[in-house]
Design a protein around this motif. Structure first.
Motif, short mmCIF file in Angstrom:
data_model
loop_
_atom_site.label_atom_id
_atom_site.label_comp_id
_atom_site.label_asym_id
_atom_site.label_seq_id
_atom_site.Cartn_x
_atom_site.Cartn_y
_atom_site.Cartn_z
N GLU A 161 162.41 -28.34 44.20
CA GLU A 161 163.13 -29.04 45.25
C GLU A 161 164.64 -29.05 44.94
O GLU A 161 165.47 -28.92 45.85
N PHE A 162 164.98 -29.19 43.67
CA PHE A 162 166.39 -29.17 43.26
C PHE A 162 167.02 -27.82 43.62
O PHE A 162 168.13 -27.77 44.18
N ARG A 163 166.33 -26.73 43.32
CA ARG A 163 166.87 -25.39 43.61
C ARG A 163 166.99 -25.15 45.12
O ARG A 163 167.95 -24.53 45.58
N LEU A 165 167.47 -27.48 47.45
CA LEU A 165 168.60 -28.28 47.92
C LEU A 165 169.93 -27.63 47.52
O LEU A 165 170.86 -27.55 48.31
N ASP A 166 170.01 -27.16 46.27
CA ASP A 166 171.22 -26.50 45.79
C ASP A 166 171.56 -25.31 46.68
O ASP A 166 172.72 -25.11 47.09
N HIS A 167 170.56 -24.50 47.00
CA HIS A 167 170.80 -23.32 47.84
C HIS A 167 171.25 -23.72 49.24
O HIS A 167 172.21 -23.15 49.78
N LEU A 168 170.60 -24.72 49.84
CA LEU A 168 170.98 -25.16 51.18
C LEU A 168 172.39 -25.76 51.18
O LEU A 168 173.16 -25.55 52.13
N MET A 169 172.75 -26.46 50.11
CA MET A 169 174.07 -27.10 50.05
C MET A 169 175.19 -26.08 49.86
O MET A 169 176.34 -26.35 50.19
N ASP A 183 162.96 -15.81 48.36
CA ASP A 183 163.75 -14.88 47.54
C ASP A 183 164.80 -15.61 46.72
O ASP A 183 165.02 -15.31 45.55
N ALA A 184 165.48 -16.58 47.36
CA ALA A 184 166.59 -17.27 46.70
C ALA A 184 166.11 -18.21 45.61
O ALA A 184 166.75 -18.36 44.57
#
Length: 232
Positions: A161-163, A165-169, A183-184
């Motif tokens: 979930e952290f990864r 959120l990090d990608h979306l942010m 993929d991300a």
């Protein structure tokens, strides 16, 4: 204490130049503004900025020429350059990137998206200068401490979930399909079912929303998910 990264904004439209300066300074950058291509080259020569935000259409020397000359100089050959332009044609984008630009954003753009793209370029090109804390609305993610806050509240997330959120942010407002998120976050060489993304998005939403807090994650039917900076 380390100096804040220095950004050179090259934009001849004064209102936009001042808007960029205001938002970048709010993000913690030091900002210089040049209103034409020749002034940009003089400032770059004098101060060696850490990042250049460069408009395509400029008086005295066009952005593409400024980009070429910055790349030809030893001191600025590796300086990250993000080009701004109203020209959306594919050939122009390719030409800008071929000339040495690191990224390219077409006007009109959302300020949140531009700031996220600048952070991404800084992390990729000069990771030592990149801020390890990213803010979108009332959500703050700290990569070093691996912590997330929403307002004054600590948000407890699992690593996946952290990864997500990090990608979306890093790309506020942009819609990502389940496959793109797979993929991300998981990597293209790992097989994970697309519906797994939905499960983790559900957990992320539950952690981010307590009481009356609104949902910052937008579901786009048949397309995917986005982090809405206005709602965040």
């Amino acid at each position: 204490m380390a100096k804040a990264p220095h950004v050179l904004v090259v934009e001849d439209e004064e209102a936009l130049a001042q808007l960029l300066k205001y938002n970048l300074e709010k993000e913690g950058y030091r900002v210089s503004v040049a209103m034409d291509g020749e002034e940009a080259l003089v400032i770059a020569d004098e101060s060696n900025p850490d990042l250049v935000v460069l408009d395509w259409m400029l008086p005295k020397a066009p952005g593409i020429e400024v980009c070429r000359r910055l790349r030809a100089r030893q001191e600025t050959r590796n300086t990250p350059i993000v080009m701004l332009t109203a020209r959306g044609e594919e050939s122009d984008r390719v030409r800008g990137l071929d000339m040495g630009a690191d990224d390219y954003i077409t006007k009109p753009f959302a300020m949140g998206e531009l700031l996220a793209r600048l952070r991404a370029v800084m992390r990729r090109i000069r990771p030592g200068l990149a801020d390890d804390k990213v803010t979108c609305g009332d959500i703050i993610i700290d990569r070093v401490a691996h912590r997330v806050k929403r307002g004054q509240r600590e948000v407890h997330l699992g690593p996946t979930e952290f990864r997500i959120l990090d990608h979306l942010m890093q790309h506020p407002g942009r819609v990502f399909s389940r496959e793109q998120l797979l993929d991300a976050v998981w990597g293209s060489d790992v097989y994970v079912e697309a519906r797994t993304v939905d499960v983790h998005i559900g957990r992320l939403r539950k952690a981010l929303m307590v009481g009356e807090e609104h949902d910052p994650i937008r579901t786009v039917r048949s397309a995917g998910y986005a982090l809405d900076i206005e709602a965040a």
